[in-house]
Design an enzyme around this catalytic site. Structure first.
Site, PDB file in Angstrom:
ATOM      1  N   HIS B 150       0.854  -1.179   0.000  1.00 33.34           N
ATOM      2  CA  HIS B 150       0.000   0.000   0.000  1.00 33.34           C
ATOM      3  C   HIS B 150       0.892   1.231   0.000  1.00 33.34           C
ATOM      4  CE1 HIS B 150      -3.359   2.581   0.963  1.00 33.34           C
ATOM      5  NE2 HIS B 150      -2.699   3.056   1.999  1.00 33.34           N
ATOM      6  N   LYS B 171      -0.026  10.754   1.096  1.00 37.16           N
ATOM      7  CA  LYS B 171       0.817  10.136   0.062  1.00 37.16           C
ATOM      8  C   LYS B 171       0.367  10.577  -1.324  1.00 37.16           C
ATOM      9  CE  LYS B 171      -0.060   5.834   1.304  1.00 37.16           C
ATOM     10  NZ  LYS B 171      -0.838   6.024   2.525  1.00 37.16           N
ATOM     11  N   ASP B 189      -1.867   3.966  -4.478  1.00 37.16           N
ATOM     12  CA  ASP B 189      -2.578   3.092  -3.546  1.00 37.16           C
ATOM     13  C   ASP B 189      -2.094   1.648  -3.541  1.00 37.16           C
ATOM     14  OD1 ASP B 189      -4.783   3.465  -1.563  1.00 37.16           O
ATOM     15  OD2 ASP B 189      -5.395   1.600  -2.518  1.00 37.16           O
ATOM     16  N   ARG B 255      18.546  13.261  12.830  1.00 38.86           N
ATOM     17  CA  ARG B 255      18.866  14.666  12.632  1.00 38.86           C
ATOM     18  C   ARG B 255      20.147  14.840  11.833  1.00 38.86           C
ATOM     19  NH1 ARG B 255      16.011  18.006  16.469  1.00 38.86           N
ATOM     20  NH2 ARG B 255      17.100  19.715  15.460  1.00 38.86           N
TER      21      ARG B 255
END
Lengths: 91, 325
Positions: B150, B171, B189, B255
């Site tokens: 998906h 998305k 999808d 980070r």
């Protein structure tokens, strides 16, 4: 506001992993946290990784930690301990 | 992150040979149409030569059987009765299908038995060597392990980028943004993943519904219809996976950009980036930058490690001079 003077003791200075740890801990607090070098000529936000790295604080560098906010005491305690502990990386 | 579904068992039917693209191989069905659902479970091809001469022990009912020029010539050297016997002996075994090369009409006995035992027989003009190259290559693709995931598969700066994340995180909206910036949609999808060789995976979309996208408030839209053929791409090798996660202030994210992680699809590791989503972060821009970084990395250069190398030098200098302009 709490001002504390710190000295970097770790061999590698305030390097990448150390800086990441510092930011990680600083980000847990609400207070405004700043690190100053050269009597405040250079001032960076301790929650910003790039800022900390650009301090380029090597071994022996003196930094000033300035914390202002609701949890300033707890934040000072945690960060001072981290620096004193050489970022938990060295013996 | 959603885990991948179990790969399906690699089996296909003879019918799939009807889909071999014409530019690769023109296959014409001559007889045995009732056997089009016979199973094929190996991409390899066998020649019937030895079987015609009597040795049928190793005929595999899951492989395509080839009747090349050699086999055809051999059959014509036999008398009518011997030829009949040779052909019938082969049909005592279960066969999936035959491919005969050359454009001469095959022996009647061969076609008759194909109809009788429901073994499809295809003819092609090209030499056996081409059949031996093209059919296994085609079947390899058809029999490759597949799974579905998906997400949204995009082609960004030529790289295959799989956007992952929970429903409603954005998305599709991010995909749309990327399309408007000139990148291409592969599938929205449902992304069909197929193993490609040993260490790559190929993503595509469900046939017939591939270039559609669902956008909340707008419904299902046809991207190819709306934006044209240049913004879609039928399939793409995956180069990067980006997992979109809801920003959680209690959670810590990479980070430094030094973490190397991967997302496993059909046991192939695809480089993975976890991207926290929060208001004020333009996802399409971040994806474009992530792809640029990936392009540099694949050429052996890592932007962040270069930064850290310079930082190290500066830390060694251990003087305040670096700050004096």
């Amino acid at each position: 506001m709490i001002r504390t003077t710190l000295r970097i003791k770790s061999e590698l200075g305030l390097h990448a992993r150390a800086a990441a740890k510092l930011v990680k801990i600083a980000s847990r607090f609400e207070s405004d946290i700043k690190l100053l070098r050269l009597n405040g000529d250079i001032q960076v936000d301790a929650k910003s990784i790039l800022g900390i790295l650009l301090l380029a604080a090597s071994k022996g560098t003196e930094l000033e930690l300035v914390i202002d906010g609701k949890d300033e005491e707890a934040a000072t305690e945690a960060l001072v301990e981290l620096v004193e502990d050489r970022f938990g990386e060295e013996q | 992150m959603a885990s991948e579904e179990k790969p399906q068992t690699p089996t296909t039917s003879v019918r799939v040979l009807e889909q071999v693209p014409e530019q690769r191989l023109k296959l014409k069905l001559l007889a045995g149409a009732d056997g089009l659902d016979n199973k094929i479970n190996s991409p390899r091809i066998q020649r019937l030569g030895l079987a015609f001469s009597g040795y049928v022990d190793y005929l595999d009912d899951g492989m395509v059987q080839l009747v090349g020029q050699t086999e055809s010539n051999y059959l014509t050297t036999l008398g009518r009765a011997a030829r009949q016997a040779a052909i019938e002996r082969v049909f005592t075994c279960n066969l999936s299908c035959l491919v005969i090369t050359g454009n001469l009409r095959p022996p009647k006995a061969l076609l008759g038995n194909c109809d009788r035992f429901n073994v499809p027989i295809f003819q092609t003009d090209v030499p056996s060597s081409v059949v031996i190259r093209e059919i296994p290559a085609f079947l390899e693709e058809q029999l490759a392990p597949t799974t579905t995931v998906h997400g949204v598969l995009m082609e960004v700066f030529g790289l295959g980028v799989l956007l992952l994340g929970p429903s409603g995180i954005g998305k599709s909206e991010c995909g749309l943004d990327l399309i408007l910036r000139g990148h291409r949609l592969v599938s929205d999808d449902l992304v069909v993943i197929r193993k490609f060789g040993a260490d790559r995976v190929l993503g595509s979309g469900p046939t017939d519904f591939q270039f559609h996208m669902e956008l909340r408030g707008l419904g299902i839209i046809d991207i190819k219809e709306l934006f044209g053929v240049s913004v879609v791409s039928p399939k793409k090798i995956l180069d990067l996976a980006i997992d979109l996660v809801r920003w959680d202030s209690g959670k810590e994210y990479d980070r430094l950009g030094l973490e190397e992680r991967s997302y496993s699809l059909l046991e192939v590791p695809v480089p993975l980036i976890t991207m926290p989503v929060a208001s004020g972060r333009n996802l399409a821009t971040l994806v474009e930058v992530a792809v640029r970084i990936q392009m540099l990395k694949s050429q052996g250069y890592s932007p962040s490690s270069d930064f850290f190398r310079r930082l190290e030098t500066r830390l060694k200098a251990s003087s305040d001079d670096v700050w004096r302009v």
